[in-house]
Design a protein around this motif. Sequence first.
Motif, short mmCIF file in Angstrom:
data_model
loop_
_atom_site.label_atom_id
_atom_site.label_comp_id
_atom_site.label_asym_id
_atom_site.label_seq_id
_atom_site.Cartn_x
_atom_site.Cartn_y
_atom_site.Cartn_z
N GLN A 66 52.76 46.64 48.32
CA GLN A 66 51.29 46.66 48.35
C GLN A 66 50.66 47.05 47.02
O GLN A 66 51.17 47.91 46.30
CB GLN A 66 50.81 47.64 49.44
N THR A 67 49.55 46.41 46.71
CA THR A 67 48.70 46.84 45.60
C THR A 67 47.81 47.97 46.09
O THR A 67 47.73 48.24 47.29
CB THR A 67 47.81 45.70 45.10
N ALA A 68 47.12 48.62 45.16
CA ALA A 68 46.24 49.73 45.55
C ALA A 68 45.14 49.25 46.50
O ALA A 68 44.81 49.93 47.49
CB ALA A 68 45.62 50.36 44.30
N ALA A 69 44.58 48.08 46.24
CA ALA A 69 43.49 47.58 47.08
C ALA A 69 43.98 47.31 48.50
O ALA A 69 43.29 47.65 49.48
CB ALA A 69 42.91 46.30 46.48
N TYR A 70 45.16 46.73 48.62
CA TYR A 70 45.70 46.43 49.95
C TYR A 70 46.04 47.73 50.68
O TYR A 70 45.71 47.91 51.86
CB TYR A 70 46.94 45.54 49.82
N ALA A 71 46.71 48.66 49.98
CA ALA A 71 47.07 49.93 50.59
C ALA A 71 45.83 50.69 51.06
O ALA A 71 45.80 51.24 52.15
CB ALA A 71 47.86 50.78 49.60
N ARG A 72 44.80 50.67 50.23
CA ARG A 72 43.55 51.38 50.57
C ARG A 72 42.93 50.79 51.83
O ARG A 72 42.46 51.51 52.72
CB ARG A 72 42.59 51.29 49.39
N THR A 73 42.94 49.48 51.93
CA THR A 73 42.39 48.81 53.11
C THR A 73 43.18 49.16 54.36
O THR A 73 42.60 49.41 55.43
CB THR A 73 42.37 47.28 52.89
N MET A 74 44.51 49.18 54.25
CA MET A 74 45.35 49.50 55.39
C MET A 74 45.14 50.95 55.85
O MET A 74 45.03 51.23 57.04
CB MET A 74 46.82 49.28 55.04
N VAL A 75 45.12 51.87 54.90
CA VAL A 75 44.94 53.28 55.25
C VAL A 75 43.57 53.50 55.88
O VAL A 75 43.43 54.18 56.90
CB VAL A 75 45.12 54.18 54.01
N ARG A 76 42.54 52.91 55.28
CA ARG A 76 41.18 53.09 55.79
C ARG A 76 41.03 52.47 57.18
O ARG A 76 40.33 53.02 58.04
CB ARG A 76 40.18 52.49 54.81
N SER A 83 38.41 61.35 54.70
CA SER A 83 37.70 61.49 53.43
C SER A 83 38.30 60.56 52.38
O SER A 83 39.46 60.16 52.48
CB SER A 83 37.79 62.94 52.94
N ASP A 84 37.50 60.24 51.37
CA ASP A 84 38.00 59.39 50.29
C ASP A 84 39.18 60.04 49.58
O ASP A 84 40.13 59.35 49.18
CB ASP A 84 36.88 59.12 49.28
N GLU A 85 39.13 61.36 49.42
CA GLU A 85 40.22 62.07 48.74
C GLU A 85 41.52 61.94 49.52
O GLU A 85 42.59 61.71 48.94
CB GLU A 85 39.86 63.55 48.57
N TRP A 86 41.43 62.08 50.84
CA TRP A 86 42.62 61.97 51.68
C TRP A 86 43.19 60.57 51.62
O TRP A 86 44.40 60.39 51.51
CB TRP A 86 42.25 62.33 53.12
N VAL A 87 42.33 59.56 51.66
CA VAL A 87 42.77 58.17 51.59
C VAL A 87 43.47 57.90 50.26
O VAL A 87 44.54 57.29 50.21
CB VAL A 87 41.60 57.20 51.79
N LYS A 107 46.95 59.20 50.12
CA LYS A 107 47.87 58.32 50.84
C LYS A 107 48.21 57.08 50.01
O LYS A 107 49.36 56.64 49.96
CB LYS A 107 47.24 57.90 52.17
N VAL A 108 47.20 56.51 49.37
CA VAL A 108 47.41 55.30 48.56
C VAL A 108 48.35 55.61 47.40
O VAL A 108 49.29 54.86 47.12
CB VAL A 108 46.06 54.76 48.04
N THR A 109 48.12 56.73 46.72
CA THR A 109 48.96 57.11 45.59
C THR A 109 50.41 57.31 46.03
O THR A 109 51.35 56.87 45.35
CB THR A 109 48.43 58.41 44.95
N GLY A 110 50.60 57.95 47.17
CA GLY A 110 51.95 58.16 47.69
C GLY A 110 52.63 56.85 48.02
O GLY A 110 53.83 56.67 47.77
#
Length: 287
Positions: free
Chosen positions: A119-129, A136-140, A143-146
């Motif tokens: 996954q790219t960051a954009a895809y991971a962010r969409t999946m987590v959200r 919160s944005d910080e929590w998301v 998760k994306v960074t991990g």
Amino acid sequence: MARGKDIDGSVSVPTFYGKELRWKREEAGLSMEAFLKGSFYGKTYLSDIEHGERRMPLDLAQHADQKLGTDGFFERNCEVVRKARRGPHAAYFEKVLEAEKHAESIEEWCPINIPGLLQTAAYARTMVRSAHPTASDEWVEEKVTGRLARARLFEDDHATPEYWVILHETLIADSVLPPREMAEQLDRIVELAERRRVTPQIVPRTCGAHPLMAASIMVMVFPDAPPLIYTEASYSGDTVDDPALVKQYRKAYDRLRAVALSPKASLAMIKTAAEEYRNGKQRDRLE
């Protein structure tokens, strides 16, 4: 045997724990072989723990306390280390985080979303959200960074496992991202494939019924341990090491691979889809 140097308390929890184990072992005058006598583990496994690269199983922590006379220190701190190694990932994913770093090969089937390792960051962010809409944005972002950090397996200086991934065609035909971001996601898969880091295959949505329709799985094979299967749902996951079940899953994966398009045809399909997204085109069906 000389006692090891003082431990730097500023290092990560797993590294501190591993150094403490080595320090206590050397202070007791025990070689790795002598320390491990009476346990079921080998020198490589112990070395990985002492370098902070592998978690300490509970039975080995209990063995260490008994062997070193540490009054339950390693057993008490075992779970703390496990949580630290897990980082932003779910508890049920803990075994996978460690196992994939030591795997000789990884085979994955994802019918619902592109796997985390790709996954790219954009895809991971969409999946987590999508799974945690009120977070919160910080929590998301944590998760994306991990999730992105797991892709270090594919870096040039890493002993990369052979990674084979089978994707359903709907994952590239039915985008969950804006066209430009979806093109970047598919480009990422192409880039890894052309660097021979991954081998992708596509199951066409015209193929009808096929194996593993109701499951996404990861098959991990190791040079020094039995294979492990990981299955996942939206908010849970499970590792399977029962030999009979592992064998059944692996047979199903092989049958799935047989109905998928060849790696060459699959890569061509991914490239075509990426180009169409890049040009602002998005068809209902990618042939």
